[in-house]
Design a protein around this motif. Structure first.
Motif, PDB file in Angstrom:
ATOM      1  N   VAL A 239       0.861  -1.181   0.000  1.00 49.96           N
ATOM      2  CA  VAL A 239       0.000   0.000   0.000  1.00 49.96           C
ATOM      3  C   VAL A 239       0.899   1.234   0.000  1.00 49.96           C
ATOM      4  O   VAL A 239       1.751   1.405   0.886  1.00 49.96           O
ATOM      5  N   TRP A 240       0.703   2.083  -1.019  1.00 53.77           N
ATOM      6  CA  TRP A 240       1.533   3.287  -1.183  1.00 53.77           C
ATOM      7  C   TRP A 240       0.701   4.514  -0.820  1.00 53.77           C
ATOM      8  O   TRP A 240      -0.473   4.606  -1.146  1.00 53.77           O
ATOM      9  N   GLU A 241       1.359   5.460  -0.147  1.00 52.30           N
ATOM     10  CA  GLU A 241       0.697   6.705   0.244  1.00 52.30           C
ATOM     11  C   GLU A 241       1.518   7.884  -0.252  1.00 52.30           C
ATOM     12  O   GLU A 241       2.752   7.896  -0.150  1.00 52.30           O
ATOM     13  N   LEU A 242       0.801   8.865  -0.803  1.00 55.75           N
ATOM     14  CA  LEU A 242       1.453  10.047  -1.358  1.00 55.75           C
ATOM     15  C   LEU A 242       1.567  11.114  -0.273  1.00 55.75           C
ATOM     16  O   LEU A 242       0.566  11.581   0.276  1.00 55.75           O
ATOM     17  N   GLU A 243       2.788  11.497   0.037  1.00 58.78           N
ATOM     18  CA  GLU A 243       3.023  12.581   0.993  1.00 58.78           C
ATOM     19  C   GLU A 243       2.996  13.901   0.235  1.00 58.78           C
ATOM     20  O   GLU A 243       3.770  14.125  -0.696  1.00 58.78           O
ATOM     21  N   LEU A 244       2.079  14.772   0.662  1.00 59.24           N
ATOM     22  CA  LEU A 244       1.878  16.021  -0.062  1.00 59.24           C
ATOM     23  C   LEU A 244       3.058  16.969   0.091  1.00 59.24           C
ATOM     24  O   LEU A 244       3.373  17.737  -0.825  1.00 59.24           O
ATOM     25  N   SER A 246       6.368  16.305   0.480  1.00 61.82           N
ATOM     26  CA  SER A 246       7.536  15.960  -0.349  1.00 61.82           C
ATOM     27  C   SER A 246       7.148  15.478  -1.739  1.00 61.82           C
ATOM     28  O   SER A 246       8.013  15.290  -2.597  1.00 61.82           O
ATOM     29  N   SER A 247       5.821  15.303  -1.950  1.00 58.71           N
ATOM     30  CA  SER A 247       5.305  14.817  -3.246  1.00 58.71           C
ATOM     31  C   SER A 247       5.983  13.526  -3.675  1.00 58.71           C
ATOM     32  O   SER A 247       6.430  13.362  -4.817  1.00 58.71           O
ATOM     33  N   THR A 248       6.089  12.586  -2.738  1.00 57.87           N
ATOM     34  CA  THR A 248       6.675  11.280  -3.030  1.00 57.87           C
ATOM     35  C   THR A 248       5.751  10.187  -2.528  1.00 57.87           C
ATOM     36  O   THR A 248       5.012  10.365  -1.549  1.00 57.87           O
ATOM     37  N   TRP A 249       5.798   9.051  -3.248  1.00 58.39           N
ATOM     38  CA  TRP A 249       5.027   7.880  -2.820  1.00 58.39           C
ATOM     39  C   TRP A 249       5.887   7.063  -1.858  1.00 58.39           C
ATOM     40  O   TRP A 249       6.986   6.649  -2.205  1.00 58.39           O
ATOM     41  N   ASN A 250       5.334   6.813  -0.655  1.00 54.64           N
ATOM     42  CA  ASN A 250       6.028   6.005   0.343  1.00 54.64           C
ATOM     43  C   ASN A 250       5.207   4.766   0.671  1.00 54.64           C
ATOM     44  O   ASN A 250       3.971   4.752   0.519  1.00 54.64           O
ATOM     45  N   GLN A 251       5.896   3.743   1.135  1.00 56.02           N
ATOM     46  CA  GLN A 251       5.218   2.510   1.497  1.00 56.02           C
ATOM     47  C   GLN A 251       4.505   2.691   2.840  1.00 56.02           C
ATOM     48  O   GLN A 251       5.136   2.870   3.877  1.00 56.02           O
ATOM     49  N   LEU A 252       3.165   2.634   2.777  1.00 57.56           N
ATOM     50  CA  LEU A 252       2.377   2.729   3.999  1.00 57.56           C
ATOM     51  C   LEU A 252       2.280   1.376   4.699  1.00 57.56           C
ATOM     52  O   LEU A 252       2.347   1.299   5.929  1.00 57.56           O
ATOM     53  N   LYS A 253       2.123   0.311   3.895  1.00 58.82           N
ATOM     54  CA  LYS A 253       1.960  -1.020   4.477  1.00 58.82           C
ATOM     55  C   LYS A 253       2.462  -2.055   3.487  1.00 58.82           C
ATOM     56  O   LYS A 253       2.189  -1.973   2.286  1.00 58.82           O
ATOM     57  N   VAL A 254       3.216  -3.002   3.985  1.00 56.66           N
ATOM     58  CA  VAL A 254       3.661  -4.140   3.181  1.00 56.66           C
ATOM     59  C   VAL A 254       3.056  -5.390   3.795  1.00 56.66           C
ATOM     60  O   VAL A 254       3.320  -5.721   4.953  1.00 56.66           O
ATOM     61  N   ILE A 255       2.198  -6.071   3.003  1.00 58.61           N
ATOM     62  CA  ILE A 255       1.452  -7.217   3.522  1.00 58.61           C
ATOM     63  C   ILE A 255       1.890  -8.475   2.779  1.00 58.61           C
ATOM     64  O   ILE A 255       1.605  -8.618   1.579  1.00 58.61           O
ATOM     65  N   LYS A 288      -8.405   0.074   6.024  1.00 55.10           N
ATOM     66  CA  LYS A 288      -8.118   0.823   7.258  1.00 55.10           C
ATOM     67  C   LYS A 288      -7.402  -0.049   8.282  1.00 55.10           C
ATOM     68  O   LYS A 288      -6.382   0.318   8.842  1.00 55.10           O
ATOM     69  N   THR A 289      -7.973  -1.247   8.532  1.00 54.85           N
ATOM     70  CA  THR A 289      -7.371  -2.128   9.535  1.00 54.85           C
ATOM     71  C   THR A 289      -6.418  -3.140   8.929  1.00 54.85           C
ATOM     72  O   THR A 289      -5.664  -3.795   9.651  1.00 54.85           O
ATOM     73  N   PHE A 290      -6.499  -3.323   7.589  1.00 53.03           N
ATOM     74  CA  PHE A 290      -5.669  -4.283   6.852  1.00 53.03           C
ATOM     75  C   PHE A 290      -5.867  -5.717   7.357  1.00 53.03           C
ATOM     76  O   PHE A 290      -4.940  -6.522   7.356  1.00 53.03           O
ATOM     77  N   LYS A 291      -7.090  -6.002   7.783  1.00 53.63           N
ATOM     78  CA  LYS A 291      -7.437  -7.373   8.147  1.00 53.63           C
ATOM     79  C   LYS A 291      -7.730  -8.169   6.879  1.00 53.63           C
ATOM     80  O   LYS A 291      -8.377  -7.676   5.960  1.00 53.63           O
ATOM     81  N   ILE A 292      -7.280  -9.414   6.872  1.00 53.42           N
ATOM     82  CA  ILE A 292      -7.406 -10.273   5.680  1.00 53.42           C
ATOM     83  C   ILE A 292      -8.508 -11.295   5.920  1.00 53.42           C
ATOM     84  O   ILE A 292      -8.570 -11.918   6.994  1.00 53.42           O
ATOM     85  N   ARG A 293      -9.359 -11.462   4.917  1.00 54.30           N
ATOM     86  CA  ARG A 293     -10.456 -12.436   4.996  1.00 54.30           C
ATOM     87  C   ARG A 293     -10.521 -13.224   3.705  1.00 54.30           C
ATOM     88  O   ARG A 293     -10.443 -12.657   2.608  1.00 54.30           O
TER      89      ARG A 293
END
Length: 797
Positions: A239-244, A246-255, A288-293
Motif C-alpha cells: 500500500v503506497w501513500e502520497l506525501e503532499l 515531499s510529493s513522493t510515494w512512500n510505502q504505507l503497508k507491506v502485507i 483501514k485495519t488491513f485485516k485479511i479475509r
C-alpha cells in the motif's frame, strides 16, 4: 428428384467456437461484453449468451472477404494482410489494436469500422497499450526499446516519448482522474515509474517489489487520491501513500500474502480490497485495519487475471485455461460477499468426448482435454458450468438419465448426479481412485436404468462394475467390481452395452472388436477383418448387428449371431466415431479429416456429406429422445449442433418442382399463342430448354427481324448469357441449326470483346466454337479442292 426428396438431411444449427486464446482481455464499462484477444482478432462476446457479437481485426473485419488480403471497413483504399494482434485496449468509444507488423489500428466500437491506421515507431512489437481516462490519448510500450510513446490520435500526432526507465512496460495505468496528467508504468526492474506527460518529467520511482508487478489499483478517482495498491508475484501486497509535502510515494503497508498475486481492485469507495491469487484464492483486505479475509478458499482453477465491473458490481476471474468466472459482489465498508453467477468457456482445446443427460437431453457434458469438464444447458443459451474433481485430463463420459460417470488419465472413476433443485449443477456422489493401472479411455453405462457400467483401459484391460443405491438415502450410491478381464493385446478404444444389457462389446488397436457376456467374464466372439485399429463399436438399437469403425477407412456391420461381416462401407480416411441414427436406419460417421457422412444402411449409399470441421472429429452425441439433433466436437475445438432438416429440404424441393412445372406450363402457353416471346425466351433459358429458345430465335429470323434478335441478347444478364451459350453449343452440333447458332454467337462474341466484364469462361467458348470452326474448316477445305480442280481445268485448256 423424388428419390432425393425422401433421403435424410442434417444441417448445422449453431456453432460454438473459441473466442479467447489468452493474454489481453477487457470488460466493457456497462458490463454487457467482454473483449477477448484471439490470434488475429479481438472478439466482442456477449456475457449472457457467450456468443461472439463481432470481431475486430484484419481477418474479422469482413465475413464475406476471402483469401488472406482483405479490405478494412473504414479505410476502403488500404489493403491489409492478416496480422496477429499482440495487445489491445478499449475506451468508451474506441478500441486500439497493436499488430505484429508494428501497426496500430483504431476501431469504432459502435460501427466496427477501422478509422485510423499508423506506425507505432517502436523497435519491435508493441507489448502493452492503454487509453487515457478521458479516452483521447493512447500510451504504447515497445518490446525491444525502453520507450513509452503518447499518441493524440484525433490530431494524428505523437505528443512525447518517455525514455527514463528500463522497458518494456508490462503494466500501464493512467491516473483515474482526467485532471491528473500522470501515467504509471512498471519497468523490467519491477519498479513503478510515474511521469507527468504534459511536462514530460519523471515524478516518482516506487521500489519495493522483487518480481513482476501484476496489478495496480487507485483507491479513488479523485484528483487528490493519495493511496494506491500494487500486487506482485513476489507474494507481497504494498500500500503506497502520497506525501503532499515531499510529493513522493512512500510505502504505507507491506502485507505478505504467501501466494503469487495476479490482480487487485478497490471496492466500496476504496474501503475494501479484492486480491486474486494465482492458485484460485480470493482475498478481502480492509484498507483501514488491513485485516485479511478469505472469500474463495477451495478452488481447482488457477487465476491469471482479475476484472471488475463497477456498474454491475460483478467480478471476473480469468483462469489459465481461458475460462471466465463471473461473481456477483455484495460490497459494503465492512464486509464483502461473492457468489458465482456465470461461467464462460473461452477456449475448449480438443473436445475428446461428450454425452447427453437429464430430461429430454437438456444437458450436454463435454470433456475438453482438461481436468475440468463442462456441463452445458442446451435450453438456456448454452449456459456453462465447469465441473472440477479430477486431477488429470478427463478422457471419457457416460450418462444414464441424471447420473454421469467421468474417467480419465488419473485412473479414477467419478460418479455424479444432476441436481433437480439447482440448474446446470452436478452433485458429486462417490469416486474411486486407482481403478485401473493406466489411462481409462472409455466408459459405458447400462441402458434403461443404471445398474452397472464398464470401463476400458489403455493397457488392454476391461472392468465391469455393479452400481447400487441405498434405498434410504436418495444420493447414496456405491459401485463395486464385478469382474475384470484382459480384453485385448493393445489399447482399448471403446466399450459399449447392447440395448438389452446382456452383452457388451470392446474395440481395440489390435484390429479386432470383441463381444462379451455382461454378467460373467465370458468371451462370446471376436470380430476379425479390419486391417488397422478399431476406434468405435456400437450396437444397433433395432437389429441383431454391431457396427465398427476403423483406421482402415471402413465401416463394417457384423452379425451378432455368427460374427460374420455383413456390409462394408468405405470412406477416404480414418473413421474415429460412428453412431446409429433414426432408429437404426442410418449411420453417422466422423473421420479424421473433419468430414461427417450420413449412410443409408439399406442402400449402402452415402446420402449426405457435411463439411463443418477442419480437424479430427473425436466425439458425437446423438439425442436418444428425439433422434432429431446431435452435437459434434473435435480437435478444432468446435462444438457444433446439427438438426434434422429433412422436412424443410423436402418442402423446398417440392416447391421448386411445383414452380418449375408452372414455369414450363407458362412457357408452353406463350409459345402456343406466339405472344410475349421475349418473356418466353427468358423462361426457356431459365428452364434450360434449347429447343424452345431455338424456335423463338427462328421465329424472328424468318421475319428477317435481326434487330429484335440483337435486342433479346442485349437484355440478358450474365447468367442468362451463359445459359444461352450452352444452348448455342447444343444447336451447333447440328448443321441444320448452324445459321441461327452462328447469328446468336456473333452477338455474344461481340459483347465479350467489347465489354471485359461480360467475358465468358474460356472453356465454354472453346466448346461452343469447336463445331463452328470444324464446320467452316471443312467448308474451306472443300472450296480449296474445288478451286484447285478449276485451276487444273483452266491450265489444261
Amino acid at each position: 428428384m423424388l428419390a432425393n426428396v425422401s433421403e435424410k438431411s442434417y444441417a448445422a444449427e449453431a456453432r460454438y467456437t473459441n473466442f479467447y486464446a489468452g493474454n489481453d482481455i477487457a470488460w466493457s464499462e456497462n458490463g454487457e461484453h467482454f473483449y477477448c484477444l484471439n490470434g488475429a482478432v479481438v472478439n466482442q462476446v456477449d456475457v449472457q449468451t457467450s456468443q461472439i457479437v463481432c470481431s475486430f481485426g484484419v481477418s474479422g473485419s469482413s465475413e464475406n472477404d476471402s483469401g488472406n488480403k482483405r479490405k478494412s471497413n473504414g479505410l476502403d483504399d488500404v489493403e491489409i494482410d492478416e496480422d496477429n494482434i499482440y495487445c489491445f485496449a478499449i475506451s468508451r468509444e474506441h478500441l486500439i489494436t497493436a499488430h505484429g507488423s508494428g501497426l496500430l489500428r483504431l476501431w469504432e466500437l459502435n460501427t466496427q469500422k477501422l478509422v485510423k491506421l499508423w506506425k507505432a515507431q517502436h523497435k519491435g512489437p508493441v507489448v502493452r497499450i492503454e487509453f487515457s481516462t478521458c479516452g483521447k490519448l493512447i500510451c504504447t510500450s515497445g518490446g525491444a526499446d525502453a520507450t513509452l510513446r503518447l499518441w493524440d490520435f484525433a490530431n494524428n500526432s505523437c505528443l512525447c516519448a518517455l525514455k527514463d526507465f528500463p522497458g518494456p512496460a508490462l503494466l500501464l495505468r493512467f491516473h483515474p482522474s482526467p485532471l491528473k496528467r500522470e501515467i504509471y508504468a512498471v519497468g523490467s526492474d519491477n519498479t513503478i515509474y510515474c511521469w507527468n506527460y504534459d511536462t514530460k518529467t519523471l515524478l516518482h520511482k516506487m521500489r519495493g517489489h522483487i518480481s513482476q508487478v501484476t496489478g495496480l489499483s487507485f483507491q479513488s478517482a479523485a484528483k487528490d487520491c493519495n493511496q494506491l495498491v500494487t500486487v506482485s508475484r513476489d507474494k507481497v501486497l504494498i500500500v503506497w501513500e502520497l506525501e503532499l509535502e515531499s510529493s513522493t510515494w512512500n510505502q504505507l503497508k507491506v502485507i505478505p500474502l504467501y501466494e503469487e498475486l495476479e490482480g487487485v481492485t478497490h471496492l466500496a469507495d476504496g474501503a475494501q480490497l479484492l486480491v486474486a491469487c494465482g492458485n484460485g484464492k480470493l482475498l478481502q483486505i480492509d484498507t483501514k485495519t488491513f485485516k485479511i479475509r478469505d472469500l474463495l478458499i477451495k478452488t481447482d482453477f488457477e487465476i491469471s487475471r482479475l476484472l471488475y465491473c463497477c456498474l454491475k458490481q460483478q467480478l471476473g476471474l480469468v483462469t489459465t485455461e481461458q475460462n471466465i468466472l463471473i461473481y456477483d459482489v455484495t460490497a459494503d465498508p465492512k464486509e464483502t460477499e461473492v457468489e458465482l453467477c456465470k461461467q464462460l468457456v473461452g477456449n475448449n482445446d480438443e473436445i475428446l468426448d461428450m454425452c447427453f443427460l437429464g430430461d429430454n437431453d437438456r444437458y450436454l457434458a463435454v470433456a475438453t482435454n482438461s481436468k475440468h469438464f463442462k456441463l452445458y444447458d442446451t435450453e438456456q443459451n448454452m449456459n456453462c458450468k465447469l465441473i472440477a474433481g479430477h486431477t488429470d485430463t478427463v478422457m471419457s463420459l457416460a450418462a444414464s438419465h441424471s447420473l454421469l460417470i467421468s474417467v480419465g488419465k488419473d485412473c479414477s472413476i467419478h460418479l455424479w448426479k444432476l441436481s433437480h433443485t439447482e440448474a446446470c449443477h452436478l452433485q458429486p456422489l462417490t469416486q474411486q481412485s486407482n481403478c485401473h493401472t493406466s489411462t481409462i479411455g472409455s466408459v459405458a453405462f447400462t441402458h434403461n436404468g443404471a445398474t452397472g457400467f464398464a470401463s476400458a483401459c489403455q493397457d488392454g484391460s476391461m472392468k465391469v462394475w455393479q452400481l447400487s443405491r441405498d434405498k434410504r438415502e436418495e444420493n447414496s450410491y456405491s459401485f463395486a467390481l464385478r469382474y475384470a478381464a484382459l480384453a485385448h493385446d493393445k489399447e482399448v478404444n471403446c466399450v459399449t452395452y447392447a440395448l438389452n444389457n446382456k452383452i457388451l462389446a470392446t474395440a481395440s488397436q489390435d484390429k479386432t472388436a470383441k463381444i462379451w457376456a455382461a454378467e460373467a467374464n465370458n468371451l462370446l466372439g471376436v470380430l476379425r477383418g479390419h486391417t488397422r485399429g478399431v476406434w468405435c463399436v456400437r450396437f444397433s438399437p433395432v437389429d441383431q448387428v454391431v457396427l465398427t469403425s476403423s483406421s482402415d477407412c471402413s465401416l463394417r456391420i457384423w452379425s451378432i449371431a455368427n460374427f460374420s461381416c455383413l456390409k462394408r462401407l468405405e470412406q477416404e480416411c480414418t473413421i474415429l466415431r460412428a453412431e446409429f441414427l433414426d432408429h437404426g436406419k442410418f449411420i453417422l460417421s466422423a473421420a479424421s479429416d473433419g468430414l461427417l457422412k450420413l449412410w443409408n444402411i439399406k442402400t449402402n449409399i452415402c446420402v449426405q456429406s457435411i463439411d463443418e470441421h477442419t480437424d479430427r472429429v473425436w466425439s458425437l452425441a446423438v439425442s436418444t429422445g428425439s433422434n432429431r439433433f446431435f452435437y459434434t466436437g473435435g480437435a478444432d475445438s468446435k462444438l457444433i449442433r446439427f438438426g434434422d432438416v429433412t422436412e424443410t429440404v423436402r418442402n423446398e424441393v417440392l416447391d421448386q418442382r411445383q414452380e418449375m412445372l408452372q414455369q414450363e406450363q407458362t412457357l408452353q402457353s406463350l409459345l402456343h399463342a406466339q405472344e410475349q416471346l421475349e418473356k418466353a425466351f427468358r423462361l426457356a433459358l431459365t428452364l434450360d430448354k434449347p429447343k424452345a429458345s431455338y424456335d423463338i430465335i427462328c421465329h424472328f429470323v424468318r421475319k428477317r427481324d435481326s434487330s429484335t434478335v440483337r435486342q433479346l441478347v442485349d437484355q440478358l444478364n450474365i447468367d442468362q448469357r451463359l445459359a444461352l451459350l450452352k444452348h448455342v453449343k447444343a444447336w451447333g452440333t447440328n448443321s441444320r441449326h448452324s445459321l441461327v447458332a452462328n447469328l446468336v454467337l456473333q452477338h455474344l462474341l461481340g459483347d465479350a470483346l467489347n465489354s471485359p466484364q461480360k467475358l465468358y469462361n474460356s472453356g465454354n467458348l472453346v466448346e461452343v466454337l469447336t463445331p463452328y470452326v470444324q464446320r467452316h474448316f471443312k467448308r474451306v477445305s472443300e472450296l480449296n479442292k474445288d478451286l484447285a480442280f478449276m485451276e487444273f481445268i483452266v491450265k489444261c485448256m
